[in-house]
Design an enzyme around this catalytic site. Structure first.
Site, PDB file in Angstrom:
ATOM      1  N   TYR A  64       0.597  -1.298  -0.019  1.00  0.00           N
ATOM      2  CA  TYR A  64       0.125   0.014   0.024  1.00  0.00           C
ATOM      3  C   TYR A  64       0.899   1.237   0.024  1.00  0.00           C
ATOM      4  CZ  TYR A  64      -3.433  -3.521   1.429  1.00  0.00           C
ATOM      5  OH  TYR A  64      -4.423  -4.548   1.501  1.00  0.00           O
ATOM      6  N   HIS A 150       0.589 -12.486   1.389  1.00  0.00           N
ATOM      7  CA  HIS A 150      -0.198 -11.517   0.753  1.00  0.00           C
ATOM      8  C   HIS A 150      -0.294 -12.068  -0.962  1.00  0.00           C
ATOM      9  CE1 HIS A 150      -1.101  -6.870  -0.160  1.00  0.00           C
ATOM     10  NE2 HIS A 150      -2.166  -7.707  -0.405  1.00  0.00           N
TER      11      HIS A 150
END
Length: 334
Positions: A64, A150
């Site tokens: 992010y 992830h």
């Protein structure tokens, strides 16, 4: 803790990890300038707004904003009591300096930040350790409560051979409190639930009002193994975030197919007849399943965070769920 964030619309999933997460978490991707930059006058108010709303679980990732979200979250949490909040971050994308940086941004990956770093996919043991070290530094923490693998969609075998054994070792050493995986598909997560000793899975966009595919495989497996499920992306990229869905909105990061829009509109009609809003349905629906402990909602402003917390304030009446099921808009929870 406020009534909004502490409201329970379903029992928590088994295990102490789930109990620590609470019903509502704040997904802080927006702090990494998701889609557009968040002004310096705005982002510092986001975590305090979440805290005021009773939220104690914060989810982030190196992905992010090329680490910006972790840096901003760490700065915002610095003055808060460490034992009173839970942080999850992720491994699988190691951040390195970008030797080819020439002033461009990372907007091609949806983040409006200078591309001074680059992501290197690495689900090996070494990759996990390098990623964790970077996250701890950016967050300013000495431990991570929950560490998630992830999006290993094309790296399942590598994750099973490298990442998960490393995470198990880190948990046994007390460096992390728990571990799991986060993906936007249920098949691989189901395999991880059955083949590893993970504690938690984060399922994005696959147990929502518009996509209940995760109920076929992952949720039963999680219940059987005592694994907590975190439901993310419950608005399916925004289509379910407003009272009336719009053809101009996003669905799974793309345009909205006509049949999906029609179904969402029918759901909104049902909600309206009972004085309920579509976003309330979307936020509360996953928590009806006994495998789901937590819903994570993203927000870019303090006002959005407060509004999100309010979505759990009043449980949706059972008659609404029954009508949605009766009209074939939702599958019954077994």
């Amino acid at each position: 803790m406020s009534a909004a964030a502490s409201a329970r619309v379903a029992p928590a999933a088994p295990g102490s990890v789930a109990a620590g997460l609470g019903a509502l978490g704040y997904g802080v991707a927006a702090l990494g300038n998701l889609y557009q930059a968040v002004p310096d006058a705005v982002w510092p108010g986001c975590v305090p707004a979440a805290w005021e709303a009773g939220i104690r679980y914060f989810d982030v990732a190196p992905h992010y904003g090329l680490g910006l979200a972790e840096e901003r979250l760490g700065a915002a949490l610095a003055g808060l009591p460490r034992d009173e909040f839970v942080v999850s971050t992720k491994v699988g994308r190691v951040l390195e300096p970008n030797p080819d940086y020439a002033g461009e941004t990372d907007i091609q990956n949806l983040f409006d930040v200078p591309a001074t770093r680059r992501r290197v996919l690495d689900y090996s043991r070494d990759g996990v350790l390098r990623s964790l070290e970077g996250s701890l530094e950016r967050l300013g923490l000495d431990r991570i409560d929950l560490l998630l693998v992830h999006d290993p969609d094309d790296h399942v075998e590598e994750a099973l051979a490298g990442a998960f054994p490393a995470l198990d070792e880190l948990k046994s050493q007390g460096v992390i409190g728990a571990y799991g995986a986060g993906m936007n598909q249920s098949a691989a997560l189901t395999r991880f639930v059955r083949e590893t000793d993970l504690d938690v899975v984060m399922l994005a966009g696959r147990y929502t009002l518009l996509d209940q595919s995760g109920a076929a495989d992952l949720l039963p497996a999680a219940l059987e193994r005592g694994v907590a499920v975190i439901a993310a992306a419950v608005f399916n990229s925004g289509l379910l975030a407003t009272d009336r869905p719009s053809a101009s909105g996003r669905f799974d990061y793309g345009t909205v197919p006509a049949p999906v829009l029609a179904r969402a509109e029918r759901m909104a009609d049902v909600a309206s007849r009972h004085g309920v809003r579509l976003p309330e349905l979307a936020a509360q629906f996953p928590l009806r399943h006994p495998a789901v402990s937590t819903v994570v909602l993203g927000a870019a402003t303090p006002e959005q965070i407060s509004a999100n917390a309010a979505l759990l304030g009043t449980p949706v009446p059972d008659v609404v769920w029954a009508e949605l099921e009766g009209e074939g808009l939702l599958e019954a929870i077994l």
